[in-house]
Write a protein that holds these residues in place. Structure first.
Motif, PDB file in Angstrom:
ATOM      1  N   ARG A   9       0.818  -1.214   0.000  1.00 60.41           N
ATOM      2  CA  ARG A   9       0.000   0.000   0.000  1.00 60.41           C
ATOM      3  C   ARG A   9       0.853   1.265   0.000  1.00 60.41           C
ATOM      4  O   ARG A   9       0.328   2.372  -0.098  1.00 60.41           O
ATOM      5  N   LEU A  10       2.173   1.112   0.094  1.00 58.85           N
ATOM      6  CA  LEU A  10       3.068   2.254  -0.053  1.00 58.85           C
ATOM      7  C   LEU A  10       3.314   2.595  -1.517  1.00 58.85           C
ATOM      8  O   LEU A  10       3.736   3.707  -1.843  1.00 58.85           O
ATOM      9  N   LEU A  11       3.070   1.616  -2.410  1.00 60.04           N
ATOM     10  CA  LEU A  11       3.303   1.834  -3.833  1.00 60.04           C
ATOM     11  C   LEU A  11       2.311   2.845  -4.393  1.00 60.04           C
ATOM     12  O   LEU A  11       1.200   2.990  -3.887  1.00 60.04           O
ATOM     13  N   PRO A  12       2.693   3.565  -5.449  1.00 60.43           N
ATOM     14  CA  PRO A  12       1.715   4.412  -6.140  1.00 60.43           C
ATOM     15  C   PRO A  12       0.496   3.591  -6.541  1.00 60.43           C
ATOM     16  O   PRO A  12       0.601   2.384  -6.806  1.00 60.43           O
ATOM     17  N   TYR A 135      13.131  -0.929 -10.364  1.00 64.95           N
ATOM     18  CA  TYR A 135      14.170  -0.887  -9.335  1.00 64.95           C
ATOM     19  C   TYR A 135      13.624  -0.295  -8.036  1.00 64.95           C
ATOM     20  O   TYR A 135      13.911  -0.788  -6.940  1.00 64.95           O
ATOM     21  N   VAL A 136      12.846   0.763  -8.166  1.00 65.80           N
ATOM     22  CA  VAL A 136      12.278   1.416  -6.992  1.00 65.80           C
ATOM     23  C   VAL A 136      11.134   0.601  -6.411  1.00 65.80           C
ATOM     24  O   VAL A 136      11.080   0.342  -5.202  1.00 65.80           O
ATOM     25  N   ASP A 137      10.208   0.177  -7.266  1.00 66.80           N
ATOM     26  CA  ASP A 137       9.019  -0.522  -6.773  1.00 66.80           C
ATOM     27  C   ASP A 137       9.371  -1.827  -6.067  1.00 66.80           C
ATOM     28  O   ASP A 137       8.750  -2.184  -5.055  1.00 66.80           O
ATOM     29  N   ASP A 138      10.362  -2.542  -6.585  1.00 67.68           N
ATOM     30  CA  ASP A 138      10.779  -3.772  -5.916  1.00 67.68           C
ATOM     31  C   ASP A 138      11.397  -3.474  -4.553  1.00 67.68           C
ATOM     32  O   ASP A 138      11.212  -4.236  -3.599  1.00 67.68           O
ATOM     33  N   ILE A 141       8.450  -2.913  -2.200  1.00 65.80           N
ATOM     34  CA  ILE A 141       7.801  -4.169  -1.828  1.00 65.80           C
ATOM     35  C   ILE A 141       8.638  -4.948  -0.819  1.00 65.80           C
ATOM     36  O   ILE A 141       8.111  -5.564   0.113  1.00 65.80           O
ATOM     37  N   ASP A 142       9.958  -4.901  -0.994  1.00 58.15           N
ATOM     38  CA  ASP A 142      10.859  -5.635  -0.088  1.00 58.15           C
ATOM     39  C   ASP A 142      11.112  -4.905   1.226  1.00 58.15           C
ATOM     40  O   ASP A 142      11.819  -5.420   2.091  1.00 58.15           O
ATOM     41  N   GLY A 143      10.578  -3.698   1.379  1.00 57.77           N
ATOM     42  CA  GLY A 143      10.720  -2.980   2.639  1.00 57.77           C
ATOM     43  C   GLY A 143      12.005  -2.197   2.793  1.00 57.77           C
ATOM     44  O   GLY A 143      12.385  -1.850   3.915  1.00 57.77           O
ATOM     45  N   ARG A 144      12.669  -1.881   1.679  1.00 57.85           N
ATOM     46  CA  ARG A 144      13.944  -1.162   1.763  1.00 57.85           C
ATOM     47  C   ARG A 144      13.827   0.323   1.439  1.00 57.85           C
ATOM     48  O   ARG A 144      14.810   1.045   1.533  1.00 57.85           O
TER      49      ARG A 144
END
Length: 408
Positions: A9-12, A135-138, A141-144
């Motif tokens: 839910r942090l993703l655009p 690169y950003v979206d992954d 998702i991985d919490g970094r």
């Protein structure tokens, strides 16, 4: 109900290319008589090569017999393809990459995301700005990624790319554990020379960093001195993973095949400080979570390295580069600043008049009836730009650019 990964839910709300597609569909619905030419998506338009199709037919025929049938293949890829890649893409070019450094997959996008499985959640990730959104979206998702504020993720290190530095990223001002680099670049279309890339290899060696090098567009390089593989750079074999794809090289966007190179000399460490080869970790990850790319796709990929296949790769990439040159010429003619398109199928452009990326997208769509990709979707420094792709037919490329030049 189970608890889910809260990072989603942090993703655009919408993935960049999905939003582009939605807006194009809405325009078509409102204007049913108008033809929209797609100059946005990086999908190929020329069919599979004859050598590739022949190899696929032979593989299917082979699989239809008791003697030739194959079930699960090796998760790392069949030896015939790994050997062909090692020989043709590396050793014949003077690069010491072995077959067991190579892992065949269903495409670069999958590997670019999945590589996050082998480095710590605590690693600091650096990305070019602008850059390919995966690169950003992954990382999100991985919490970094941390917290998003005004388009910037708090835990990511941004490598600024702008006209002042020729869209070549600056070395990070704070430490980065994992560095994503893409050359020739998507979206800017800019390529990199050996001296510039050597700075990054030196940085990685000095700071104990890992470079993940996306060279999906290396087959488009035509300029002497421009890098095709990061392993051309001394020392890179100790600090870099390279990801490649047959999608744009040989039209495999619908067939799916790519590969990742993880040299055995690239090392990491566990929390207790003990050393481990990233090759062994990636091998363990793939054998656990991946069942291998299909035999038919791998036979098709191997055909790319035949005499006919190499000829076809050159012809196809020349075709798309010609389209890119038409786009760039037209943009310059109407007063845009245009970058890329020489060693890449992408052209990065702006009228430099203060308009935002979505405003430019809407203007080009509504007034000239062709689509682009808004640069802001690639990062904050993409604002005010749009990306054009040479991945259309020559006829459509000419038609779109004629509309622009005649009506601007």
């Amino acid at each position: 109900m189970i608890e889910v990964n809260d990072n989603f839910r942090l993703l655009p709300v919408s993935y960049l290319f999905s939003e582009v597609g939605r807006r194009i569909a809405a325009f078509k619905a409102e204007n049913p008589g108008k033809e929209v030419i797609r100059m946005d998506i990086g999908d190929v338009t020329t069919p599979l090569f004859p050598s590739v199709v022949k190899a696929m037919h032979e593989a299917v025929d082979e699989m239809s017999t008791v003697e030739g049938f194959r079930g699960y293949g090796p998760e790392q890829g069949y030896p015939f393809l790994r050997d062909a890649i090692a020989l043709n893409d590396y050793r014949q070019r003077g690069i010491d990459i072995m077959s067991d450094d190579i892992f065949v997959s269903d495409g670069a996008k999958s590997d670019l995301g999945n590589l996050g499985d082998i480095y710590s959640r605590d690693c600091t990730v650096a990305v070019m700005n602008p850059s390919y959104p995966v690169y950003v979206d992954d990382s999100v998702i991985d919490g970094r990624a941390g917290v998003l504020t005004d388009g910037i993720w708090s835990n990511l290190v941004y490598l600024d790319c702008d006209p002042d530095n020729g869209f070549l990223p600056k070395l990070p001002e704070r430490h980065a554990d994992v560095i994503f680099l893409c050359f020739p670049d998507n979206p800017t279309g800019v390529a990199i020379g050996k001296a510039e890339l050597q700075k990054w290899v030196d940085y990685a060696r000095e700071h104990g960093s890992l470079i993940i090098y996306d060279s999906a567009y290396e087959a488009f390089v035509r300029t002497p001195g421009i890098v095709r593989s990061i392993y051309e750079i001394p020392g890179a074999i100790d600090v870099a993973i390279e990801v490649r794809s047959f999608s744009k090289t040989a039209g495999f966007t619908g067939l799916r095949c790519g590969y990742t190179v993880v040299p055995k000399s690239v090392k990491g460490r566990y929390a207790d400080g003990s050393e481990v080869s990233l090759n062994s970790l990636w091998n363990r990850r793939q054998t656990t979570k991946f069942n291998g790319c299909s035999y038919v796709s791998q036979r098709a990929a191997a055909a790319v390295y035949t005499t006919g296949g190499r000829h076809d790769v050159k012809a196809a990439t020349d075709y798309y580069l010609h389209n890119a040159s038409i786009i760039k010429e037209a943009l310059v003619k109407v007063g845009f600043k245009a970058y890329g398109g020489d060693d890449s199928p992408y052209v990065w452009a702006s009228p430099c008049d203060g308009r935002g990326s979505w405003d430019l997208f809407n203007m080009l769509l509504h007034e000239f009836n062709f689509s682009t990709t808004p640069g802001c979707g690639f990062g904050t420094l993409g604002e005010g730009y749009v990306r054009f792709t040479g991945f259309n037919t020559l006829e459509n490329t000419r038609k779109a650019m004629e509309r622009l030049v005649e009506g601007f």
